[in-house]
Design an enzyme around this catalytic site. Structure first.
Site, PDB file in Angstrom:
ATOM      1  N   ASP A  67      32.966 119.112  42.421  1.00 59.02           N
ATOM      2  CA  ASP A  67      33.060 118.067  41.407  1.00 59.02           C
ATOM      3  C   ASP A  67      34.490 117.572  41.216  1.00 59.02           C
ATOM      4  O   ASP A  67      35.450 118.193  41.693  1.00 59.02           O
ATOM      5  CB  ASP A  67      32.490 118.584  40.070  1.00 59.02           C
ATOM      6  CG  ASP A  67      32.950 120.008  39.722  1.00 59.02           C
ATOM      7  OD1 ASP A  67      33.966 120.465  40.302  1.00 59.02           O
ATOM      8  OD2 ASP A  67      32.308 120.654  38.895  1.00 59.02           O
ATOM      9  N   ASP A 136      28.157 126.724  29.219  1.00 61.03           N
ATOM     10  CA  ASP A 136      26.817 126.239  28.875  1.00 61.03           C
ATOM     11  C   ASP A 136      25.816 126.465  30.016  1.00 61.03           C
ATOM     12  O   ASP A 136      24.729 125.893  30.015  1.00 61.03           O
ATOM     13  CB  ASP A 136      26.864 124.753  28.480  1.00 61.03           C
ATOM     14  CG  ASP A 136      27.363 123.857  29.611  1.00 61.03           C
ATOM     15  OD1 ASP A 136      27.620 124.373  30.725  1.00 61.03           O
ATOM     16  OD2 ASP A 136      27.479 122.635  29.396  1.00 61.03           O
ATOM     17  N   HIS A 138      26.311 125.768  33.250  1.00 65.22           N
ATOM     18  CA  HIS A 138      26.323 124.801  34.350  1.00 65.22           C
ATOM     19  C   HIS A 138      26.858 125.389  35.646  1.00 65.22           C
ATOM     20  O   HIS A 138      27.648 126.332  35.647  1.00 65.22           O
ATOM     21  CB  HIS A 138      27.091 123.518  33.976  1.00 65.22           C
ATOM     22  CG  HIS A 138      28.576 123.644  33.842  1.00 65.22           C
ATOM     23  ND1 HIS A 138      29.301 122.912  32.923  1.00 65.22           N
ATOM     24  CD2 HIS A 138      29.503 124.383  34.519  1.00 65.22           C
ATOM     25  CE1 HIS A 138      30.585 123.194  33.056  1.00 65.22           C
ATOM     26  NE2 HIS A 138      30.737 124.088  34.007  1.00 65.22           N
ATOM     27  N   GLU A 143      25.340 119.659  33.746  1.00 67.54           N
ATOM     28  CA  GLU A 143      25.195 120.037  32.343  1.00 67.54           C
ATOM     29  C   GLU A 143      23.706 120.203  31.984  1.00 67.54           C
ATOM     30  O   GLU A 143      22.833 119.784  32.754  1.00 67.54           O
ATOM     31  CB  GLU A 143      25.849 118.964  31.476  1.00 67.54           C
ATOM     32  CG  GLU A 143      27.348 118.785  31.736  1.00 67.54           C
ATOM     33  CD  GLU A 143      28.213 119.943  31.267  1.00 67.54           C
ATOM     34  OE1 GLU A 143      27.830 121.116  31.467  1.00 67.54           O
ATOM     35  OE2 GLU A 143      29.294 119.689  30.708  1.00 67.54           O
TER      36      GLU A 143
HETATM   37  C1  GLP Z   1      34.413 123.950  35.423  1.00 62.91           C
HETATM   38  C2  GLP Z   1      33.812 123.635  36.779  1.00 62.91           C
HETATM   39  C3  GLP Z   1      32.699 124.585  37.099  1.00 62.91           C
HETATM   40  C4  GLP Z   1      33.141 126.025  36.858  1.00 62.91           C
HETATM   41  C5  GLP Z   1      33.606 126.217  35.449  1.00 62.91           C
HETATM   42  C6  GLP Z   1      34.017 127.655  35.150  1.00 62.91           C
HETATM   43  O1  GLP Z   1      33.580 123.532  34.404  1.00 62.91           O
HETATM   44  N1  GLP Z   1      33.330 122.296  36.872  1.00 62.91           N
HETATM   45  O2  GLP Z   1      32.318 124.394  38.445  1.00 62.91           O
HETATM   46  O3  GLP Z   1      32.067 126.864  37.113  1.00 62.91           O
HETATM   47  O4  GLP Z   1      34.698 125.353  35.290  1.00 62.91           O
HETATM   48  O5  GLP Z   1      35.248 127.706  34.516  1.00 62.91           O
HETATM   49  P1  GLP Z   1      36.064 129.030  34.204  1.00 62.91           P
HETATM   50  O6  GLP Z   1      36.161 129.795  35.475  1.00 62.91           O
HETATM   51  O7  GLP Z   1      37.395 128.518  33.746  1.00 62.91           O
HETATM   52  O8  GLP Z   1      35.312 129.758  33.168  1.00 62.91           O
END
Ligand code: GLP
Length: 261
Positions: A67, A136, A138, A143
């Protein structure tokens, strides 16, 4: 689905990196799906160390990130392109033209989404997709209520996601872009292999819903239960609310076939 529980975040990240390294050694032209977020920083640090110390070769590998934010240029410090350049791309021998992220500045975001999917198909599809877990539930930026057959497209981010990702934007959720382009859940499920890493107590409740709860568009990571080859690597803190923990440990200790690489 295979759940692998390691004592701490560092060991979980190291095993994740070793699984990737093993795939890369077996297939140097690996098509590798990549994820961002704080959890992944330790994985990329391990991969960089394997490159420097053991010559792990990325020169033929292609990468596709899940993404990218919409509306900030690739050079913005909060962009996922900047994140990837800093944590991995600039530190290993990946060919710059084989590193792919969606273009969040494209004038026509629908066309950009279709182009990204087409590029992925031309590369032969993803061999191994690395995934994190949003607060959440995802995967990518899929989402809640994302269609479980969705493809790469534009998506509005939830307030929870914008809060979670605020540290990359000076701590202010209001500065986090409101929209992103993300591979769809359906796109992710077409990867030949999926590898999700989640660590820390704050992920324990959502991880249990994703792994042991019903498959639901409200927790898009739960769609991974449909994937025939998905490993979930967690630390003890993230595993704390799993009901089947004894069974998962037994399987890992007695029947772990993939090997750490
Ligand atoms: C972002 C990314 C996700 C990832 C998430 C986890 O939202 N788009 O792909 O899984 O971060 O974040 P963290 O590792 O900081 O908890």
């Amino acid at each position: 689905m295979e759940i692998i529980i390691l004592p701490d975040p560092q060991q979980a990240a190291l095993l994740t990196a070793r699984i990737i390294a093993r795939e890369l050694r077996a297939k140097p032209a690996l098509v590798l799906g990549l994820a961002t977020g704080r959890t992944m920083e330790a994985v990329y640090a391990c991969l960089v160390a394997l490159h420097r110390e053991q010559g792990l070769d990325f020169s033929q590998c292609s990468t596709f990130n899940l993404d990218e934010y919409i509306g900030i240029p690739a050079g913005h410090p909060g962009s996922y392109r900047s994140y990837m350049e800093a944590h991995l791309f600039r530190q290993v021998d990946l060919a710059p033209d084989r590193t792919h992220l969606p273009d969040g500045m494209a004038a026509d975001l629908g066309a950009e989404s279709r182009r990204y999917e087409a590029r992925l198909q031309e590369a032969g599809g993803i061999d191994l997709q690395l995934l994190g877990l949003g607060s959440d539930g995802h995967i990518g930026f899929n989402e809640p209520l994302s269609a479980l057959l969705s493809r790469t497209r534009e998506k509005a981010l939830t307030p929870a996601t914008r809060r979670q990702n605020a540290p990359m934007f000076g701590g202010d959720p209001g500065q986090v872009p409101a929209r992103a382009i993300t591979m769809g859940v359906g796109t992710i499920l077409e990867s030949r292999r999926c590898l999700l890493l989640a660590t820390g107590a704050e992920k324990a409740a959502i991880l249990a819903r994703a792994v042991e709860g019903p498959v639901t568009a409200m927790v898009t990571a739960s769609a991974l239960q449909l994937h025939p080859r998905c490993q979930v690597v967690v630390d003890e803190a993230a595993a704390a609310q799993l009901q089947g923990i004894e069974y998962y440990r037994w399987i890992f200790e007695n029947e772990y076939r993939t090997g750490p690489g």
